[in-house]
Design a protein around this motif. Structure first.
Motif, PDB file in Angstrom:
ATOM      1  N   UNK A  38       0.807  -1.228   0.000  1.00  0.00           N
ATOM      2  CA  UNK A  38       0.000   0.000   0.000  1.00  0.00           C
ATOM      3  C   UNK A  38       0.840   1.279   0.000  1.00  0.00           C
ATOM      4  N   UNK A  39       2.007   1.197  -0.646  1.00  0.00           N
ATOM      5  CA  UNK A  39       2.832   2.394  -0.815  1.00  0.00           C
ATOM      6  C   UNK A  39       3.576   2.845   0.419  1.00  0.00           C
ATOM      7  N   UNK A  40       3.504   2.077   1.499  1.00  0.00           N
ATOM      8  CA  UNK A  40       4.209   2.493   2.713  1.00  0.00           C
ATOM      9  C   UNK A  40       5.681   2.063   2.658  1.00  0.00           C
ATOM     10  N   UNK A  41       6.519   2.827   3.377  1.00  0.00           N
ATOM     11  CA  UNK A  41       7.948   2.534   3.448  1.00  0.00           C
ATOM     12  C   UNK A  41       8.330   2.410   4.923  1.00  0.00           C
ATOM     13  N   UNK A  42       9.075   1.373   5.279  1.00  0.00           N
ATOM     14  CA  UNK A  42       9.672   1.263   6.618  1.00  0.00           C
ATOM     15  C   UNK A  42      11.087   1.814   6.524  1.00  0.00           C
ATOM     16  N   UNK A  43      11.418   2.787   7.385  1.00  0.00           N
ATOM     17  CA  UNK A  43      12.737   3.450   7.292  1.00  0.00           C
ATOM     18  C   UNK A  43      13.264   3.747   8.688  1.00  0.00           C
ATOM     19  N   UNK A  44      14.586   3.828   8.797  1.00  0.00           N
ATOM     20  CA  UNK A  44      15.199   4.092  10.096  1.00  0.00           C
ATOM     21  C   UNK A  44      14.847   5.489  10.594  1.00  0.00           C
ATOM     22  N   UNK A  45      14.635   5.570  11.919  1.00  0.00           N
ATOM     23  CA  UNK A  45      14.344   6.849  12.576  1.00  0.00           C
ATOM     24  C   UNK A  45      15.621   7.689  12.572  1.00  0.00           C
ATOM     25  N   UNK A  46      15.477   9.003  12.457  1.00  0.00           N
ATOM     26  CA  UNK A  46      16.618   9.914  12.398  1.00  0.00           C
ATOM     27  C   UNK A  46      17.463   9.838  13.673  1.00  0.00           C
ATOM     28  N   UNK A  47      18.777   9.868  13.487  1.00  0.00           N
ATOM     29  CA  UNK A  47      19.686  10.061  14.609  1.00  0.00           C
ATOM     30  C   UNK A  47      19.982   8.858  15.477  1.00  0.00           C
ATOM     31  N   UNK A  48      19.579   7.669  15.062  1.00  0.00           N
ATOM     32  CA  UNK A  48      19.827   6.474  15.877  1.00  0.00           C
ATOM     33  C   UNK A  48      21.144   5.803  15.472  1.00  0.00           C
ATOM     34  N   UNK A  64       5.592   9.550  -0.202  1.00  0.00           N
ATOM     35  CA  UNK A  64       6.226  10.863  -0.359  1.00  0.00           C
ATOM     36  C   UNK A  64       7.134  11.210   0.816  1.00  0.00           C
ATOM     37  N   UNK A  65       7.327  10.244   1.712  1.00  0.00           N
ATOM     38  CA  UNK A  65       8.250  10.464   2.828  1.00  0.00           C
ATOM     39  C   UNK A  65       7.631  11.113   4.055  1.00  0.00           C
ATOM     40  N   UNK A  66       6.296  11.272   4.048  1.00  0.00           N
ATOM     41  CA  UNK A  66       5.651  11.877   5.218  1.00  0.00           C
ATOM     42  C   UNK A  66       5.467  10.842   6.313  1.00  0.00           C
ATOM     43  N   UNK A  67       5.797  11.231   7.550  1.00  0.00           N
ATOM     44  CA  UNK A  67       5.744  10.310   8.680  1.00  0.00           C
ATOM     45  C   UNK A  67       4.324   9.815   8.919  1.00  0.00           C
ATOM     46  N   UNK A  68       4.183   8.506   9.163  1.00  0.00           N
ATOM     47  CA  UNK A  68       2.898   7.918   9.530  1.00  0.00           C
ATOM     48  C   UNK A  68       2.875   7.579  11.020  1.00  0.00           C
ATOM     49  N   UNK A  69       3.944   7.990  11.731  1.00  0.00           N
ATOM     50  CA  UNK A  69       4.042   7.769  13.178  1.00  0.00           C
ATOM     51  C   UNK A  69       4.604   9.027  13.817  1.00  0.00           C
ATOM     52  N   UNK A  70       4.531   9.073  15.153  1.00  0.00           N
ATOM     53  CA  UNK A  70       5.014  10.246  15.899  1.00  0.00           C
ATOM     54  C   UNK A  70       6.526  10.186  16.102  1.00  0.00           C
ATOM     55  N   UNK A  71       7.265  10.015  15.033  1.00  0.00           N
ATOM     56  CA  UNK A  71       8.726  10.041  15.109  1.00  0.00           C
ATOM     57  C   UNK A  71       9.230  10.783  13.875  1.00  0.00           C
ATOM     58  N   UNK A  72      10.525  11.093  13.871  1.00  0.00           N
ATOM     59  CA  UNK A  72      11.113  11.798  12.722  1.00  0.00           C
ATOM     60  C   UNK A  72      11.928  10.816  11.898  1.00  0.00           C
TER      61      UNK A  72
END
Ligand SMILES: [Zn+2]
Length: 209
Positions: A38-48, A64-72
């Motif tokens: 469904x077009x979603x991407x799993x990606x590493x959280x910033x700064x870890x 489009x790279x917009x967060x789907x969770x409350x993290x950056x």
């Protein structure tokens, strides 16, 4: 074939530990992603720290790279999503800050590609079946303007027929594949090939001859 979110988190944390152990992405450097359904991407959280990732260090973004969770998400998320848009067959993207990818591109400030010819390891790149070929790995100038950089890269990448990787000058490498195994193979092969290329150039320059 896309993987589940749980599988992606596991594959990303495992590859992150291996790349960290090889010294390809020290400390918080680098970022890794996988395409989900469904077009979603799993990606590493910033700064870890990439050698110590846990399940909470991988998050979901949309195409489009917009967060789907409350993290950056990673600051370079736009470079990942542009690769997924450009290549529908690609399901994993790895970005490392290896010493050789960083140093070789900085030492060659005017080149727009690294030309690799005659190496047996070229056969690791998808679609390459012989060492008697040439793979041109594009080099782009680094930028903090990720959106503009992603647009520029997406425009130029289709001109490279063996496109499985590119380099950012003084920064590192992006590599991708149909699945995580293929992306990891490309990262490892690229690292080997760039090390070889550096040695060949040193010997030709008389440094070690
Ligand atoms: Zn980076």
């Amino acid at each position: 074939m896309t993987v589940s979110q749980q599988q992606a988190v596991q594959l990303i944390t495992q590859v992150a530990r291996r790349l960290d152990a090889r010294g390809l992405s020290p400390a918080t450097a680098g970022n890794y992603s996988m395409r989900l359904s469904q077009g979603r991407i799993a990606i590493t959280v910033s700064g870890r720290h990439k050698g110590r990732l846990g399940p909470g260090d991988v998050m979901l973004v949309d195409g489009n790279g917009h967060a789907l969770e409350e993290q950056t998400p990673s600051a370079e998320t736009g470079l990942h999503t542009s690769l997924y848009r450009l290549y529908p067959h690609v399901n994993a993207v790895l970005h490392v800050h290896s010493v050789v990818a960083t140093a070789l591109t900085l030492a060659l400030p005017r080149v727009s590609e690294i030309v690799l010819s005659g190496y047996e390891m070229l056969k690791v790149f998808p679609g390459v079946t012989t060492h008697t070929t040439t793979v041109r790995v594009p080099v782009f100038d680094n930028s903090q303007d990720i959106e503009t950089l992603a647009t520029q890269i997406a425009r130029q990448l289709p001109q490279h027929p063996h496109g499985s990787a590119y380099l950012l000058r003084g920064h590192g490498a992006y590599a991708w594949g149909r699945d995580m195994d293929e992306a990891e193979r490309v990262v490892e092969a690229l690292e080997h090939l760039l090390q070889c290329e550096l040695e060949v150039r040193r010997v030709k320059a008389g440094g070690n001859a």
